[in-house]
Design a protein around this motif. Structure first.
Motif: not given
Length: 249
Positions: A135-147, A160-166, A171-180
């Motif tokens: 169910x998180x496919x679209x959000x994951x794809x958005x994060x992936x493409x933007x990065x 940030x939205x994905x991390x609220x869910x999980x 993996x998500x936290x790492x790429x969030x950190x890099x983005x920050x």
């Protein structure tokens, strides 16, 4: 700065000064700030030339260019230095180095190019492919493409939205950190990376590497060095960490 000083610089780096000359040289480094600054510039330049022009063909071509530039900016009034002394003192190499220093002063090269490494020299990211989870496919794809397109503001919003869910997903936290890091939100980035580095996940060493890069971007060189030294030899980024360490030391 006299040419003889540059000859001494090369002899010191080559380890060819006798004990008396060595003591005089090191004492002058301590007491003459202009001499010490010139030596540091020369040493950094030598390292830069060695790293950047290791290929013999490139090196010779570069030397020829520097030789040409040197002739335009230096008046040959010091011919009192004999050919014999010139050969003994490795004066040829000095002429290339001093010519390069002229280029630096003229702005063709910048001192930072061959002295202190920057974050931009190492923030080369591989294309990411996030694990698809229903169910998180679209959000994951958005994060992936933007990065992958380096739209880090959009990427971080999606992460940030994905991390609220999980929230425990390393993996998500790492790429969030890099983005920050890219967004210069260092407090958030460093907090996320520290948490991952303290856990036993597949992203542990990667988090340590990016934590070091975060400190580099913040110009906290000492912290960056300390973190780099903790990266183990079997880590994917070990060689890059050693390269950065060598440039910072």
């Amino acid at each position: 700065m006299e040419k003889e000083n540059y000859i001494q610089f090369e002899e010191y780096l080559a380890g060819s000064l006798n004990q008396a000359e060595l003591e005089m040289f090191e004492n002058k480094l301590k007491t003459d700030s202009a001499f010490a600054e010139a030596f540091q510039t020369y040493k950094n330049l030598s390292h830069y030339l060695s790293d950047k022009f290791g290929n013999e063909t490139e090196s010779e071509a570069f030397k020829e260019n520097l030789k040409s530039i040197s002739s335009k900016y230096f008046i040959q009034k010091d011919e009192a230095i004999s050919e014999e002394k010139t050969s003994k003192k490795s004066f040829t190499f000095y002429k290339y180095a001093i010519a390069a220093c002229v280029i630096v002063m003229l702005g063709v090269f910048t001192f930072g190019e061959f002295s202190n490494p920057s974050y931009g020299d190492f923030n080369n990211y591989d294309t990411i492919s996030l694990t698809v989870r229903g169910e998180n496919d679209d959000l994951l794809k958005t994060a992936e493409n933007a990065f992958n397109s380096k739209d880090f503001a959009s990427a971080e919003k999606a992460f940030a939205q994905l991390i609220q869910i999980d929230p425990s997903n390393a993996e998500l936290n790492l790429y969030s950190a890099i983005s920050n890091i890219e967004l210069s939100d260092y407090d958030k980035a460093d907090e996320l990376l520290t948490e991952i580095a303290n856990e036993n996940s597949a992203y542990k060493n990667k988090a340590i590497w990016y934590l070091a890069l975060s400190k580099l971007k913040q110009e906290d060189v000492l912290a960056c060095i300390d973190i780099l030294k903790t990266i183990p030899e079997d880590a994917e980024d070990y060689e890059r960490a050693q390269k950065l360490l060598n440039k910072l030391d």
